[in-house]
Write a protein that holds these residues in place. Structure first.
Motif, mmCIF file in Angstrom:
data_model
loop_
_atom_site.group_PDB
_atom_site.id
_atom_site.type_symbol
_atom_site.label_atom_id
_atom_site.label_comp_id
_atom_site.label_asym_id
_atom_site.label_seq_id
_atom_site.Cartn_x
_atom_site.Cartn_y
_atom_site.Cartn_z
ATOM 1 N N ARG A 225 0.803 -1.222 0.000
ATOM 2 C CA ARG A 225 0.000 0.000 0.000
ATOM 3 C C ARG A 225 0.838 1.276 0.000
ATOM 4 O O ARG A 225 0.327 2.356 -0.284
ATOM 5 C CB ARG A 225 -0.954 -0.003 1.192
ATOM 6 N N VAL B 134 2.812 3.815 -1.679
ATOM 7 C CA VAL B 134 2.945 4.175 -3.095
ATOM 8 C C VAL B 134 4.366 4.666 -3.366
ATOM 9 O O VAL B 134 4.731 5.785 -3.005
ATOM 10 C CB VAL B 134 1.913 5.253 -3.501
ATOM 11 N N ASP C 281 4.402 6.126 -8.482
ATOM 12 C CA ASP C 281 3.000 6.495 -8.637
ATOM 13 C C ASP C 281 2.145 5.234 -8.693
ATOM 14 O O ASP C 281 2.660 4.122 -8.597
ATOM 15 C CB ASP C 281 2.791 7.367 -9.886
ATOM 16 N N LYS C 282 0.833 5.409 -8.842
ATOM 17 C CA LYS C 282 -0.074 4.262 -8.804
ATOM 18 C C LYS C 282 0.142 3.307 -9.983
ATOM 19 O O LYS C 282 0.016 2.090 -9.838
ATOM 20 C CB LYS C 282 -1.527 4.749 -8.765
ATOM 21 N N GLN C 283 0.445 3.855 -11.133
ATOM 22 C CA GLN C 283 0.711 3.020 -12.305
ATOM 23 C C GLN C 283 1.928 2.138 -12.043
ATOM 24 O O GLN C 283 1.924 0.933 -12.321
ATOM 25 C CB GLN C 283 0.941 3.899 -13.541
ATOM 26 N N MET D 115 3.070 1.223 -9.142
ATOM 27 C CA MET D 115 2.734 0.243 -8.106
ATOM 28 C C MET D 115 1.909 -0.909 -8.677
ATOM 29 O O MET D 115 2.104 -2.065 -8.301
ATOM 30 C CB MET D 115 1.976 0.916 -6.968
ATOM 31 N N ARG D 116 0.990 -0.598 -9.582
ATOM 32 C CA ARG D 116 0.202 -1.670 -10.194
ATOM 33 C C ARG D 116 1.107 -2.633 -10.955
ATOM 34 O O ARG D 116 0.979 -3.859 -10.832
ATOM 35 C CB ARG D 116 -0.850 -1.080 -11.144
ATOM 36 N N ALA E 272 -3.560 -4.563 -6.561
ATOM 37 C CA ALA E 272 -3.093 -4.074 -7.855
ATOM 38 C C ALA E 272 -4.254 -3.481 -8.638
ATOM 39 O O ALA E 272 -4.105 -2.446 -9.317
ATOM 40 C CB ALA E 272 -2.452 -5.211 -8.642
ATOM 41 N N GLU F 32 -6.854 -2.045 -7.385
ATOM 42 C CA GLU F 32 -7.194 -0.763 -6.764
ATOM 43 C C GLU F 32 -6.351 0.370 -7.382
ATOM 44 O O GLU F 32 -6.834 1.492 -7.541
ATOM 45 C CB GLU F 32 -6.976 -0.818 -5.260
ATOM 46 N N TYR F 33 -5.089 0.070 -7.683
ATOM 47 C CA TYR F 33 -4.218 1.093 -8.270
ATOM 48 C C TYR F 33 -4.618 1.427 -9.708
ATOM 49 O O TYR F 33 -4.238 2.468 -10.240
ATOM 50 C CB TYR F 33 -2.766 0.617 -8.242
#
Length: 285
Positions: free
Chosen positions: A177, A179, A182-184, A186-187, A280, A282-283
């Protein structure tokens, strides 16, 4: 991948043998240091494998221990010579945790608990770069690149078909969780983690927040085991300015028991894989 001669492991084996000879002689490290007119800390570093051992050091120590068998002396001298060779990591310059890399390179198995980040052997290049940049903000871009490349080279231990490293990783939910980048990014990292967890020699378990307090609450550590019975297991604890290596059987046993409790409290393999995949997604929202 492991080279034919690993200088870190050679130093450990040689140090263990020198300690055995000293103990057979019934001498303390302090007594040996006095005989050789060196510091006691030097004798300790030679015996724990944290310092390069010259052939002259071996010759002098064998003299103090009255080792008369030339075959033993020659064998120890050759080990000292091998221990001064350079491992693959030396090509990258000064690496702060080079001792650990040397151990990891020769290990048969690695059990790691990480409460904050995805373990290095399971990181994508982008995650590794963002992580290093954030953790070491004053590091030059060239040094960040070097560290990333070293990390990718280390990952060859789990990507090779020839005697791959047996990796068992227990990872806290916080690492999924947090980050990094960025979220991309992290996914992609979590999707990569799911893929790597499907390798036959890689096991990943997640320790969710709702498990509450647990034996690993004090922080990250790793346990390395080696294919040669002569090489004792090592517990590695990373520090900010220096690292800690525990090799006494009692210490290793305590951390091993603690790790078993962590594995028991963590989600099983399939549930962990689904847990990672769900975060994943969620991101991606």
């Amino acid at each position: 991948m492991a080279s034919n001669v690993n200088p870190t492991v050679r130093r450990r084996r040689l140090g263990q043998e020198l300690r055995r000879l000293r103990e057979l002689k019934g001498m303390t490290a302090e007594e040996v240091a006095e005989r050789l007119l060196v510091s006691q800390s030097k004798i300790s570093r030679l015996e724990n494998g944290r310092r390069s051992i010259s052939q002259r050091d071996v010759r002098d120590l064998c003299g103090v221990y009255d080792v008369e068998d030339h075959r033993i002396v020659d064998s120890l001298m050759q080990m000292a010579k091998d221990s001064r060779q350079q491992g693959w990591w030396h090509a990258f310059g000064d690496i702060p945790y080079s001792v650990y890399i040397g151990l990891e390179t020769d290990a048969a198995s690695l059990r790691v608990y990480d409460p904050q980040i995805v373990p290095g052997l399971l990181q994508t290049p982008q995650y590794a770069e963002a992580l290093i940049t954030g953790a070491l903000p004053e590091t030059a871009a060239t040094d960040v690149e070097k560290r990333v490349n070293v990390r990718l080279r280390r990952q060859e231990r789990i990507l090779t078909d020839d005697q791959p490293l047996r990796l068992w990783a227990v990872i806290d939910e916080a690492a999924l969780r947090r980050v990094v980048g960025d979220k991309q990014l992290m996914r992609e990292q979590l999707e990569h983690l799911v893929e790597q967890s499907q390798l036959p020699h890689v096991t990943v378990q997640i320790l969710p927040f709702d498990m509450g307090a647990h034996p690993g609450i004090s922080g990250h550590y790793a346990i390395l085991e080696f294919p040669d019975a002569a090489d004792s297991s090592v517990v590695y604890i990373e520090g900010v300015t220096s690292d800690l290596y525990l090799e006494k059987a009692n210490d290793v046993q305590k951390y091993s028991v603690m790790y078993e409790h962590l594995r028991a409290q963590a989600l099983n393999v399939e549930a962990s894989r689904q847990f990672i995949a769900d975060i994943a997604k969620e991101y991606a929202l």
